[in-house]
Scaffold this active site. Sequence first.
Site, PDB file in Angstrom:
ATOM      1  N   ASN A 216     -17.640 -13.936  -0.192  1.00 15.42           N
ATOM      2  CA  ASN A 216     -16.624 -14.750  -0.872  1.00 15.42           C
ATOM      3  C   ASN A 216     -16.560 -16.140  -0.245  1.00 15.42           C
ATOM      4  O   ASN A 216     -17.308 -16.442   0.683  1.00 15.42           O
ATOM      5  CB  ASN A 216     -15.264 -14.041  -0.811  1.00 15.42           C
ATOM      6  CG  ASN A 216     -14.848 -13.790   0.624  1.00 15.42           C
ATOM      7  OD1 ASN A 216     -14.711 -14.708   1.415  1.00 15.42           O
ATOM      8  ND2 ASN A 216     -14.684 -12.506   0.984  1.00 15.42           N
ATOM      9  N   ASP A 284     -13.918  -6.422  -0.393  1.00 16.35           N
ATOM     10  CA  ASP A 284     -13.278  -5.138  -0.710  1.00 16.35           C
ATOM     11  C   ASP A 284     -14.301  -4.040  -0.952  1.00 16.35           C
ATOM     12  O   ASP A 284     -14.046  -2.889  -0.695  1.00 16.35           O
ATOM     13  CB  ASP A 284     -12.389  -5.312  -1.939  1.00 16.35           C
ATOM     14  CG  ASP A 284     -11.277  -6.276  -1.644  1.00 16.35           C
ATOM     15  OD1 ASP A 284     -10.389  -5.921  -0.852  1.00 16.35           O
ATOM     16  OD2 ASP A 284     -11.326  -7.425  -2.170  1.00 16.35           O
ATOM     17  N   LYS A 294     -36.677  -6.686   0.203  1.00 14.52           N
ATOM     18  CA  LYS A 294     -36.169  -7.465  -0.927  1.00 14.52           C
ATOM     19  C   LYS A 294     -36.488  -6.752  -2.241  1.00 14.52           C
ATOM     20  O   LYS A 294     -37.646  -6.392  -2.487  1.00 14.52           O
ATOM     21  CB  LYS A 294     -36.821  -8.852  -0.901  1.00 14.52           C
ATOM     22  CG  LYS A 294     -36.241  -9.779  -1.938  1.00 14.52           C
ATOM     23  CD  LYS A 294     -36.927 -11.121  -1.921  1.00 14.52           C
ATOM     24  CE  LYS A 294     -36.492 -11.930  -3.133  1.00 14.52           C
ATOM     25  NZ  LYS A 294     -37.312 -13.102  -3.327  1.00 14.52           N
ATOM     26  N   PRO A 311     -13.762  -0.232   4.377  1.00 14.28           N
ATOM     27  CA  PRO A 311     -12.552   0.151   5.112  1.00 14.28           C
ATOM     28  C   PRO A 311     -11.552  -1.000   5.072  1.00 14.28           C
ATOM     29  O   PRO A 311     -11.949  -2.168   5.079  1.00 14.28           O
ATOM     30  CB  PRO A 311     -13.052   0.383   6.532  1.00 14.28           C
ATOM     31  CG  PRO A 311     -14.333  -0.376   6.636  1.00 14.28           C
ATOM     32  CD  PRO A 311     -14.935  -0.348   5.255  1.00 14.28           C
ATOM     33  N   ASP A 312     -10.278  -0.671   5.010  1.00 15.30           N
ATOM     34  CA  ASP A 312      -9.237  -1.706   5.104  1.00 15.30           C
ATOM     35  C   ASP A 312      -8.910  -1.862   6.590  1.00 15.30           C
ATOM     36  O   ASP A 312      -8.274  -0.985   7.188  1.00 15.30           O
ATOM     37  CB  ASP A 312      -8.013  -1.309   4.286  1.00 15.30           C
ATOM     38  CG  ASP A 312      -7.019  -2.452   4.202  1.00 15.30           C
ATOM     39  OD1 ASP A 312      -6.833  -3.161   5.223  1.00 15.30           O
ATOM     40  OD2 ASP A 312      -6.429  -2.655   3.119  1.00 15.30           O
ATOM     41  N   ILE A 313      -9.373  -2.952   7.150  1.00 17.25           N
ATOM     42  CA  ILE A 313      -9.249  -3.149   8.606  1.00 17.25           C
ATOM     43  C   ILE A 313      -7.774  -3.270   9.001  1.00 17.25           C
ATOM     44  O   ILE A 313      -7.300  -2.638   9.943  1.00 17.25           O
ATOM     45  CB  ILE A 313     -10.042  -4.405   9.040  1.00 17.25           C
ATOM     46  CG1 ILE A 313     -11.514  -4.195   8.675  1.00 17.25           C
ATOM     47  CG2 ILE A 313      -9.878  -4.681  10.523  1.00 17.25           C
ATOM     48  CD1 ILE A 313     -12.356  -5.450   8.658  1.00 17.25           C
ATOM     49  N   LYS A 344       2.415  -5.500   0.008  1.00 21.51           N
ATOM     50  CA  LYS A 344       1.425  -5.333   1.079  1.00 21.51           C
ATOM     51  C   LYS A 344       2.094  -5.056   2.415  1.00 21.51           C
ATOM     52  O   LYS A 344       1.578  -4.300   3.234  1.00 21.51           O
ATOM     53  CB  LYS A 344       0.602  -6.617   1.199  1.00 21.51           C
ATOM     54  CG  LYS A 344      -0.848  -6.372   0.918  1.00 21.51           C
ATOM     55  CD  LYS A 344      -1.601  -7.634   0.649  1.00 21.51           C
ATOM     56  CE  LYS A 344      -2.094  -7.637  -0.766  1.00 21.51           C
ATOM     57  NZ  LYS A 344      -2.880  -8.784  -1.113  1.00 21.51           N
ATOM     58  N   LYS A 348       0.635  -1.793   3.997  1.00 21.65           N
ATOM     59  CA  LYS A 348      -0.287  -1.971   5.128  1.00 21.65           C
ATOM     60  C   LYS A 348       0.422  -1.893   6.477  1.00 21.65           C
ATOM     61  O   LYS A 348      -0.182  -2.190   7.511  1.00 21.65           O
ATOM     62  CB  LYS A 348      -1.046  -3.287   4.982  1.00 21.65           C
ATOM     63  CG  LYS A 348      -1.871  -3.367   3.694  1.00 21.65           C
ATOM     64  CD  LYS A 348      -3.062  -4.265   3.834  1.00 21.65           C
ATOM     65  CE  LYS A 348      -3.811  -4.364   2.522  1.00 21.65           C
ATOM     66  NZ  LYS A 348      -5.137  -4.958   2.681  1.00 21.65           N
TER      67      LYS A 348
HETATM   68  O1  C5P Z   1      -5.406  -6.134   0.031  1.00 20.32           O
HETATM   69  P1  C5P Z   1      -5.772  -7.532   0.360  1.00 20.32           P
HETATM   70  O2  C5P Z   1      -7.257  -7.720   0.557  1.00 20.32           O
HETATM   71  O3  C5P Z   1      -5.181  -8.568  -0.501  1.00 20.32           O
HETATM   72  O4  C5P Z   1      -5.096  -7.749   1.764  1.00 20.32           O
HETATM   73  C1  C5P Z   1      -5.255  -8.893   2.477  1.00 20.32           C
HETATM   74  C2  C5P Z   1      -5.007  -8.633   3.930  1.00 20.32           C
HETATM   75  O5  C5P Z   1      -5.668  -7.439   4.363  1.00 20.32           O
HETATM   76  C3  C5P Z   1      -5.596  -9.717   4.785  1.00 20.32           C
HETATM   77  O6  C5P Z   1      -4.817  -9.805   5.958  1.00 20.32           O
HETATM   78  C4  C5P Z   1      -6.987  -9.203   5.100  1.00 20.32           C
HETATM   79  O7  C5P Z   1      -7.510  -9.753   6.283  1.00 20.32           O
HETATM   80  C5  C5P Z   1      -6.726  -7.715   5.241  1.00 20.32           C
HETATM   81  N1  C5P Z   1      -7.850  -6.874   4.821  1.00 20.32           N
HETATM   82  C6  C5P Z   1      -8.551  -6.148   5.742  1.00 20.32           C
HETATM   83  N2  C5P Z   1      -9.547  -5.314   5.355  1.00 20.32           N
HETATM   84  C7  C5P Z   1      -9.870  -5.205   4.057  1.00 20.32           C
HETATM   85  C8  C5P Z   1      -9.177  -5.956   3.096  1.00 20.32           C
HETATM   86  C9  C5P Z   1      -8.175  -6.791   3.506  1.00 20.32           C
HETATM   87  O8  C5P Z   1      -8.252  -6.264   6.939  1.00 20.32           O
HETATM   88  N3  C5P Z   1     -10.847  -4.401   3.713  1.00 20.32           N
END
Ligand code: C5P
Length: 402
Positions: A216, A284, A294, A311-313, A344, A348
Amino acid sequence: MDDKRILLIIGGGIAAFKSLLLIRILAKRGIKTTTIVTKGGQEFVTPLSIGALSGEKVFTELFSLSDEAEMGHIELSRSADLIVVAPATADLIAKAAHGLANDLASTTLLATDKRVLFAPAMNVRMWEHPATQRNIETLRENHALFIGPDEGDMACGEFGFGRMSEPEAIAQRIEKILADATALDDLQPKPLKGKHILITAGPTREPIDKVRYLSNHSSGKQGYAIARACAALGAHVTLVSGPVSMAAPEHVNLVRVETARDMLTACEAALPAHVFIAVAAVADWRPAESHTSKLKIDKHNIPPMELQENPDILHTIAHAKNRPELVIGFAAETDNVLDYARGKLAKKNCDIIVANDVSGDVMGGDENAMIIVTKNDIDKWPMMGKQKAAEKLAKRIAEILN
Ligand code: C5P
């Protein structure tokens, strides 16, 4: 004392002649002096005599083409280890306290990030006047240092406090300050000293094959600015960064990663931390399958790309057993910014969500308007530079932790 340099500002007072002696004493001790003499100062000592004693160019004018070409006034304010104002007149002190900048001396005092030692010299009534005393107090709050004034007979025939300290005493004080690295250290207080702050920044790259990836537009600017701002307040900062084109900020432990999964691993390895700030624009999804070579182009057979959730860090760290005491997430949205931010916060398990509207050119740009969303509060900050916003956020973090 070699390699040390002071910038001496000579104000307009009879004590200015003592500053000539000061220059000589300092020179004997190996301390070089660059001098600015104000218009008033020039009524008492000439640039020629100052230059003869210091062996250096003497600066007098704010708008001097030749001076600016040689050393601009901003550079002048930063080129010395210490700035000494002697004699510091009531007028110079007032200007410095209020941030006035209408001549070279006052502009330099406003532009400097160096310590300033004032050696006041004025009539006793001027010294004792509440206005002067308030100005002194303001300057002290701004970390200025003072020597004197001494008590004694004055040129105006009165007796009392107002005499500039003797050159020998000023020189000794200058030597003492120059020898003390912490006294010369930058002037910011360090409210985040002893705190470990873990920050993610930049995009992640999710490989499709050997040469292609999903990513991105995140530039990493905001995350890096926050890392710098926290480090400036004394924090020990670990910055886990996706691929960006910025150098490592000073005094920050930079861990470079590519993918979201690497970013999570690096973050978990960096725990424990007092604060976690998730600024990264983590991809995401990632291609379910990534090829080590390639992929060949076949116009008639475009390969389908199946995506898998990353994974959502932020979610993971905020639910970890050793969860940092303060967890801050970012919410970059193009619409319904506040609603999403509130959602969020709970989902989160964050203490703060920094919401920002990225429908303009915030992403990759140099400015940001942050909205600080906590469970019970919303604080909208105006659009400002990303570094400025970072500094404001670092200060807020320090307030919360302390
Ligand atoms: O759900 P969204 O991507 O909008 O959430 C944004 C927040 O979550 C940001 O702080 C981003 O750094 C964190 N994030 C993360 N891991 C992901 C997606 C988002 O830490 N896979």
